[in-house]
Design an enzyme around this catalytic site. Structure first.
Site, mmCIF file in Angstrom:
data_model
loop_
_atom_site.group_PDB
_atom_site.id
_atom_site.type_symbol
_atom_site.label_atom_id
_atom_site.label_comp_id
_atom_site.label_asym_id
_atom_site.label_seq_id
_atom_site.Cartn_x
_atom_site.Cartn_y
_atom_site.Cartn_z
ATOM 1 N N THR A 84 4.211 -28.237 -11.206
ATOM 2 C CA THR A 84 3.547 -28.834 -12.360
ATOM 3 C C THR A 84 4.601 -29.448 -13.274
ATOM 4 O O THR A 84 5.496 -28.749 -13.755
ATOM 5 C CB THR A 84 2.740 -27.776 -13.120
ATOM 6 O OG1 THR A 84 1.808 -27.168 -12.223
ATOM 7 C CG2 THR A 84 1.997 -28.405 -14.292
ATOM 8 N N LEU A 109 -3.829 -23.942 -6.730
ATOM 9 C CA LEU A 109 -3.921 -22.656 -6.052
ATOM 10 C C LEU A 109 -4.049 -21.526 -7.059
ATOM 11 O O LEU A 109 -3.317 -21.482 -8.035
ATOM 12 C CB LEU A 109 -2.678 -22.416 -5.184
ATOM 13 C CG LEU A 109 -2.268 -23.540 -4.229
ATOM 14 C CD1 LEU A 109 -0.965 -23.160 -3.520
ATOM 15 C CD2 LEU A 109 -3.363 -23.829 -3.224
ATOM 16 N N ASN A 167 -5.808 -27.234 -15.722
ATOM 17 C CA ASN A 167 -5.418 -25.902 -16.166
ATOM 18 C C ASN A 167 -5.786 -25.632 -17.618
ATOM 19 O O ASN A 167 -6.134 -24.507 -17.985
ATOM 20 C CB ASN A 167 -3.917 -25.701 -15.949
ATOM 21 C CG ASN A 167 -3.605 -25.277 -14.525
ATOM 22 O OD1 ASN A 167 -4.487 -25.251 -13.664
ATOM 23 N ND2 ASN A 167 -2.355 -24.969 -14.246
ATOM 24 N N CYS A 219 0.347 -19.193 -14.576
ATOM 25 C CA CYS A 219 0.447 -20.641 -14.772
ATOM 26 C C CYS A 219 -0.330 -21.155 -15.984
ATOM 27 O O CYS A 219 0.165 -22.018 -16.708
ATOM 28 C CB CYS A 219 -0.030 -21.372 -13.518
ATOM 29 S SG CYS A 219 1.060 -21.125 -12.102
ATOM 30 N N LYS A 222 1.502 -21.057 -19.512
ATOM 31 C CA LYS A 222 2.658 -21.955 -19.638
ATOM 32 C C LYS A 222 2.228 -23.412 -19.623
ATOM 33 O O LYS A 222 2.783 -24.241 -20.354
ATOM 34 C CB LYS A 222 3.686 -21.680 -18.538
ATOM 35 C CG LYS A 222 3.420 -22.321 -17.200
ATOM 36 C CD LYS A 222 4.568 -22.127 -16.246
ATOM 37 C CE LYS A 222 4.314 -22.820 -14.903
ATOM 38 N NZ LYS A 222 4.276 -24.289 -15.023
#
Length: 263
Positions: A84, A109, A167, A219, A222
């Site tokens: 990313t 994922l 995200n 993930c 962040k």
């Protein structure tokens, strides 16, 4: 086509499971020979991109890894960035390492189901700025997945942006679900039924996000922090995600304040 994997963590290992014949470079995991990548048509970059104290995305591991393998890259290879990264990074890498073709290939994922999601992905996103890299990546994914998954083919900046957008939406959904769950418990409403009714709306959908207590995934926190930082630098609208980020930070502060074993 034989593929290469740089960074053999959760993402790298899951990507390697999809492409059976994979050469690996990750000195920390004992794969210390970058020359194994020389014959790979595609090299997937799967190294961590942590968040710096000021909220920016740390690209030092990514640039360091590419610097390590640069001498073994050639003009027939495509370096697909799974990590990313801020929008525009792939183009910057292309300028810095012109000996290969670069493309953005973000992963979606779940950490606890990485292999499952790699083998049966919801979609494959290919961010390619050249016809060559686009076709190579399409060919290699179709050789393993066929046409059973949707392919989103776009430019590298859009693909990189898409990962952050996904995200940050999931982070917002998790915290919204928690808010609704607590309110339902207070009122005596059945949260399970509420979720079932919401999930039947195609605009809202299903997902384990309804049941998570907070942003404890590695993930999402962040990437939320990094994306809000990017929005601030771009001087564009960010109030909603700043509120989500504030809630995340409050949760972390509350957890740190708890005694060991507390809840």
């Amino acid at each position: 086509m034989r593929v290469g994997i740089v960074g053999y963590g959760v993402v790298g290992e899951a990507t390697g499971r999809l492409f059976n014949s994979a050469a690996v470079y990750d000195p920390l995991k004992g794969y210390a020979d970058p020359s194994v990548l020389a014959g790979c048509r595609v090299v997937f970059m799967c190294v961590p991109t942590p968040t710096l104290p000021d909220g920016r995305c740390d690209l030092s591991l990514l640039y360091g890894a590419i610097g390590d393998i640069a001498g073994h890259l050639n003009k027939d290879q495509v370096v697909a960035v799974r990590s990313t990264v801020p929008p525009g990074t792939t183009r910057q890498l292309q300028e810095a390492f012109a000996q290969a073709h670069f493309a953005a290939n973000p992963e979606f994922l779940r950490a606890h189901r990485a292999t499952e999601d790699a083998l049966w992905p919801s979609r494959v996103v290919i961010g390619a700025d050249s016809a060559y890299s686009r076709q190579v990546l399409l060919n290699i994914y179709r050789s393993r997945l066929g046409e059973r998954v949707p392919y989103v083919v776009t430019d590298s900046v859009t693909a990189e942006f898409m990962k952050y957008a996904a995200n940050c939406f999931l982070a917002t959904k998790i915290l919204y679900g928690r808010l609704i769950r607590k309110a339902a418990q207070r009122l005596g409403a059945r949260y399970e039924d509420i979720v079932r009714g919401l999930a039947l709306d195609p605009r809202i959908g299903v997902g384990e996000e309804w049941w998570l207590e907070g942003l404890r995934d590695e993930c999402l926190p962040k990437d939320l922090t990094a994306f809000v930082n990017l929005l601030r630098r771009w001087r564009t609208e960010r109030r909603l995600l700043e509120i989500v980020l504030d809630i995340k930070n409050e949760d972390l502060a509350r957890e740190r304040a708890l005694p060991a074993g507390g809840s």
